[in-house]
Write an enzyme that holds these catalytic residues in place. Structure first.
Site, PDB file in Angstrom:
ATOM      1  CE1 TYR A   1      -3.918   2.111   0.653  1.00  0.00           C
ATOM      2  CE2 TYR A   1      -2.510   3.528   2.160  1.00  0.00           C
ATOM      3  CZ  TYR A   1      -3.631   3.620   1.447  1.00  0.00           C
ATOM      4  OH  TYR A   1      -4.360   4.531   1.497  1.00  0.00           O
TER       5      TYR A   1
ATOM      6  CE  LYS B   1      -3.715   5.422  -1.817  1.00  0.00           C
ATOM      7  NZ  LYS B   1      -4.624   5.990  -2.505  1.00  0.00           N
TER       8      LYS B   1
END
Length: 245
Positions: A160, A164
């Site tokens: 994750y 990002k």
């Protein structure tokens, strides 16, 4: 926001949380708002929380942004039905809670990257082409994360933060490309800390952990797209008071 009244906004991942709040607020602000999600019935439910006028401006379309085929079909439909895209909010995002090195599957990695990175770029390409074709000085907003500017010391975020970080780099790449192309199209990254949404479900969140509400992020989006044409809001970082990251 007056210049956006009657214009078309597309919000991905708008069935709940941040996306739902943004979709509702854009419809309230007078925009024809197209909410994309896998669970379109939940977008229809959002209309009950709006006035009759705002509810009439909110439209639901089924789209899984991890699927290029669905993205293509959906944006073609948007062009046919509404004429094009003036504002795009790339909100759809997922997390798979496991350790990067010794848990999870390659399918988990692909799901996160396909949704958080590839889907975001593909939707942006469609919006950009629509804006250029109609000579619209539009706006693309990415819902990023503080995990896109560092790696929080928080367990089982896996790929994750990397996804990002990619959004952070993509935002700057798009800004440079939009400038080089001679457009006045804007791009903004909005990076929240912890927000009380369904994405926190699989993570080990303690009751005392400070969190933001979805409406806090929606208000930041409205601020960014509501700025005068001369203003480029490139990045907004929003943290709840007391957050440790």
């Amino acid at each position: 926001m007056d210049r956006w009244v009657g214009k078309v906004a597309v919000v991905t991942g708008s069935s709940s949380g941040i996306g739902a709040a943004i979709a509702k607020d854009l419809a309230k602000a007078g925009m024809i708002t197209v909410g994309l999600a896998r669970r379109v019935e939940r977008i229809e439910e959002l209309k009950k929380e709006l006035s009759a006028e705002a509810a009439a401006r909110l439209h639901a379309m089924k789209c899984d942004v991890s699927s290029e085929t669905e993205i293509d079909a959906t944006f073609k439909h948007i062009e046919q039905k509404f004429g094009g895209v003036d504002v795009l909010v790339n909100n759809a995002g997922i997390v798979r809670s496991n350790n990067l090195l010794d848990q999870g599957t390659s399918a988990d990695l692909r799901a996160v990257l396909d949704t958080n990175v590839t889907g975001l770029v593909l939707c942006s390409q469609w919006a950009y082409r629509s804006m250029v074709a109609r000579s619209v000085d539009g706006h693309i907003v990415h819902i990023n994360s503080i995990a896109g500017h560092g790696v929080p010391n928080f367990p089982k975020l896996s790929i994750y933060p990397a996804s990002k970080h990619a959004v952070t780099a993509i935002t700057e790449t798009m800004r440079q490309e939009l400038r080089a192309a001679g457009t006045k199209i804007k791009v903004t990254s909005v990076s929240p800390g912890a927000v009380q949404t369904e994405i926190l479900g699989p993570l080990d969140i303690t009751p005392e952990m400070p969190v933001l509400q979805s409406e806090d992020i929606s208000q930041a989006v409205l601020y960014a797209i509501g700025t005068p044409p001369r203003v480029q809001v490139h990045e907004i970082i929003i943290k709840p008071v007391g957050e440790q990251f």
